[in-house]
Motif scaffolding. Structure first.
Motif, mmCIF file in Angstrom:
data_model
loop_
_atom_site.group_PDB
_atom_site.id
_atom_site.type_symbol
_atom_site.label_atom_id
_atom_site.label_comp_id
_atom_site.label_asym_id
_atom_site.label_seq_id
_atom_site.Cartn_x
_atom_site.Cartn_y
_atom_site.Cartn_z
ATOM 1 N N ARG A 132 119.308 60.885 30.785
ATOM 2 C CA ARG A 132 119.276 60.591 32.208
ATOM 3 C C ARG A 132 118.205 59.547 32.522
ATOM 4 N N LEU A 133 118.579 58.609 33.369
ATOM 5 C CA LEU A 133 117.636 57.659 33.948
ATOM 6 C C LEU A 133 117.548 57.967 35.433
ATOM 7 N N GLU A 134 116.340 57.921 35.976
ATOM 8 C CA GLU A 134 116.132 58.140 37.402
ATOM 9 C C GLU A 134 115.334 56.998 38.000
ATOM 10 N N ALA A 135 115.589 56.749 39.270
ATOM 11 C CA ALA A 135 114.780 55.815 40.046
ATOM 12 C C ALA A 135 114.676 56.379 41.455
ATOM 13 N N GLN A 136 113.508 56.243 42.023
ATOM 14 C CA GLN A 136 113.307 56.660 43.404
ATOM 15 C C GLN A 136 112.938 55.429 44.202
ATOM 16 N N CYS A 137 113.634 55.243 45.323
ATOM 17 C CA CYS A 137 113.284 54.084 46.137
ATOM 18 C C CYS A 137 113.078 54.508 47.585
ATOM 19 N N ASP A 138 112.070 53.916 48.180
ATOM 20 C CA ASP A 138 111.715 54.180 49.563
ATOM 21 C C ASP A 138 112.940 53.995 50.457
ATOM 22 N N VAL A 139 113.063 54.846 51.478
ATOM 23 C CA VAL A 139 114.227 54.774 52.360
ATOM 24 C C VAL A 139 114.341 53.418 53.065
ATOM 25 N N ASP A 140 113.243 52.685 53.153
ATOM 26 C CA ASP A 140 113.284 51.362 53.779
ATOM 27 C C ASP A 140 113.456 50.220 52.778
ATOM 28 N N ASN A 141 113.514 50.537 51.491
ATOM 29 C CA ASN A 141 113.646 49.495 50.470
ATOM 30 C C ASN A 141 115.134 49.236 50.207
ATOM 31 N N HIS A 142 115.746 48.509 51.110
ATOM 32 C CA HIS A 142 117.183 48.257 51.052
ATOM 33 C C HIS A 142 117.584 47.403 49.845
ATOM 34 N N ALA A 143 116.718 46.492 49.431
ATOM 35 C CA ALA A 143 117.037 45.642 48.272
ATOM 36 C C ALA A 143 117.164 46.482 47.002
ATOM 37 N N SER A 144 116.272 47.442 46.806
ATOM 38 C CA SER A 144 116.363 48.297 45.616
ATOM 39 C C SER A 144 117.595 49.186 45.671
ATOM 40 N N ARG A 145 117.913 49.681 46.824
ATOM 41 C CA ARG A 145 119.135 50.500 46.960
ATOM 42 C C ARG A 145 120.365 49.693 46.554
ATOM 43 N N ARG A 146 120.467 48.480 47.073
ATOM 44 C CA ARG A 146 121.624 47.622 46.738
ATOM 45 C C ARG A 146 121.666 47.332 45.244
ATOM 46 N N LEU A 147 120.518 47.072 44.653
ATOM 47 C CA LEU A 147 120.448 46.778 43.219
ATOM 48 C C LEU A 147 120.953 47.957 42.398
ATOM 49 N N LEU A 148 120.441 49.143 42.667
ATOM 50 C CA LEU A 148 120.838 50.317 41.892
ATOM 51 C C LEU A 148 122.314 50.636 42.088
ATOM 52 N N GLU A 149 122.802 50.505 43.303
ATOM 53 C CA GLU A 149 124.219 50.764 43.556
ATOM 54 C C GLU A 149 125.103 49.731 42.857
ATOM 55 N N LYS A 150 124.666 48.485 42.850
ATOM 56 C CA LYS A 150 125.411 47.423 42.149
ATOM 57 C C LYS A 150 125.534 47.742 40.656
ATOM 58 N N LEU A 151 124.510 48.379 40.103
ATOM 59 C CA LEU A 151 124.492 48.719 38.680
ATOM 60 C C LEU A 151 125.195 50.035 38.378
ATOM 61 N N GLY A 152 125.752 50.686 39.395
ATOM 62 C CA GLY A 152 126.513 51.907 39.175
ATOM 63 C C GLY A 152 125.700 53.190 39.189
ATOM 64 N N TRP A 153 124.452 53.131 39.648
ATOM 65 C CA TRP A 153 123.643 54.330 39.747
ATOM 66 C C TRP A 153 124.147 55.159 40.925
ATOM 67 N N CYS A 154 124.070 56.473 40.775
ATOM 68 C CA CYS A 154 124.542 57.413 41.798
ATOM 69 C C CYS A 154 123.366 57.861 42.668
ATOM 70 N N CYS A 155 123.535 57.776 43.984
ATOM 71 C CA CYS A 155 122.531 58.302 44.901
ATOM 72 C C CYS A 155 122.735 59.811 44.989
ATOM 73 N N GLU A 156 121.750 60.562 44.523
ATOM 74 C CA GLU A 156 121.857 62.018 44.498
ATOM 75 C C GLU A 156 121.252 62.679 45.723
ATOM 76 N N GLY A 157 120.632 61.897 46.582
ATOM 77 C CA GLY A 157 120.108 62.467 47.811
ATOM 78 C C GLY A 157 118.769 61.919 48.219
ATOM 79 N N ARG A 158 118.335 62.417 49.330
ATOM 80 C CA ARG A 158 117.071 62.001 49.932
ATOM 81 C C ARG A 158 116.016 63.062 49.633
ATOM 82 N N LEU A 159 114.893 62.645 49.075
ATOM 83 C CA LEU A 159 113.775 63.534 48.811
ATOM 84 C C LEU A 159 112.776 63.383 49.954
ATOM 85 N N ARG A 160 112.682 64.406 50.766
ATOM 86 C CA ARG A 160 111.758 64.363 51.899
ATOM 87 C C ARG A 160 110.324 64.346 51.384
ATOM 88 N N ARG A 161 109.565 63.377 51.864
ATOM 89 C CA ARG A 161 108.152 63.235 51.486
ATOM 90 C C ARG A 161 107.992 63.185 49.966
#
Length: 183
Positions: A132-161
């Motif tokens: 397993r590979l994991e990455a956590q990106c700040d909810v405001d870091n839209h560029a990282s979200r787009r990058l990970l999604e483009k690479l086929g990574w699955c968003c498993e949810g939002r980690l509060r704090r």
């Protein structure tokens, strides 16, 4: 084709990925670790001096020697020997590796980080222990979200704090948890 782990140096079509060198510090400080825009969503404060960057490089090399984490400096093919464009890091936690990365502003939007992450992921999943590979990106870091999604990574949810991004706030911030697994 099997690659040894960790790969010390390897290439993609546009990048050379290699261990950081102490001589990288000047460029890394001026274009990466000392740039507030680049370090905005990282887990450490923007460096105020090149001394901090030198210490970070030494720390990264020591963690690699212990097998706890691996950092690669990213250089564009044909660039000068220490003209670091970014870095990518994996931290090992048993069968899980956590991904972190940064790219200097002049390289944003060119697909270089996607190329580097894809190459490292290919090598990771050749290892019998890596699942397993994991990455956590700040909810405001839209560029990282787009990058990970483009690479086929699955968003498993939002980690509060979930993480502190000290360049944004001293309080823990919500982050998106992304994962890529070998299935």
């Amino acid at each position: 084709m099997s690659h040894s782990w960790p790969p010390g140096e390897f290439s993609t079509s546009r990048l050379l990925l290699r261990k950081p060198h102490p001589a990288d510090a000047e460029v890394q400080f001026s274009r990466l670790s000392g740039d507030a825009a680049v370090t905005r969503y990282l887990g450490w404060l923007c460096h105020a001096s090149i001394t901090q960057t030198r210490q970070q490089i030494s720390h990264d090399l020591l963690r690699a020697d212990r097998g706890a984490a691996w950092t690669w400096a990213l250089l564009q093919q044909g660039s000068a020997a220490h003209d670091v464009a970014g870095f990518l890091q994996l931290t090992r936690h048993d069968h899980v590796l956590r991904l972190g990365y940064a790219l200097r502003q002049s390289c944003w939007g060119q697909g270089l980080m996607a190329e580097a992450i894809a190459a490292v992921c290919e090598r990771v999943f050749e290892q019998a222990w890596a699942w397993r590979l994991e990455a956590q990106c700040d909810v405001d870091n839209h560029a990282s979200r787009r990058l990970l999604e483009k690479l086929g990574w699955c968003c498993e949810g939002r980690l509060r704090r979930g993480l502190v991004h000290p360049n944004v706030s001293s309080e823990p911030r919500d982050v998106w948890l992304y994962a890529l697994t070998r299935d």
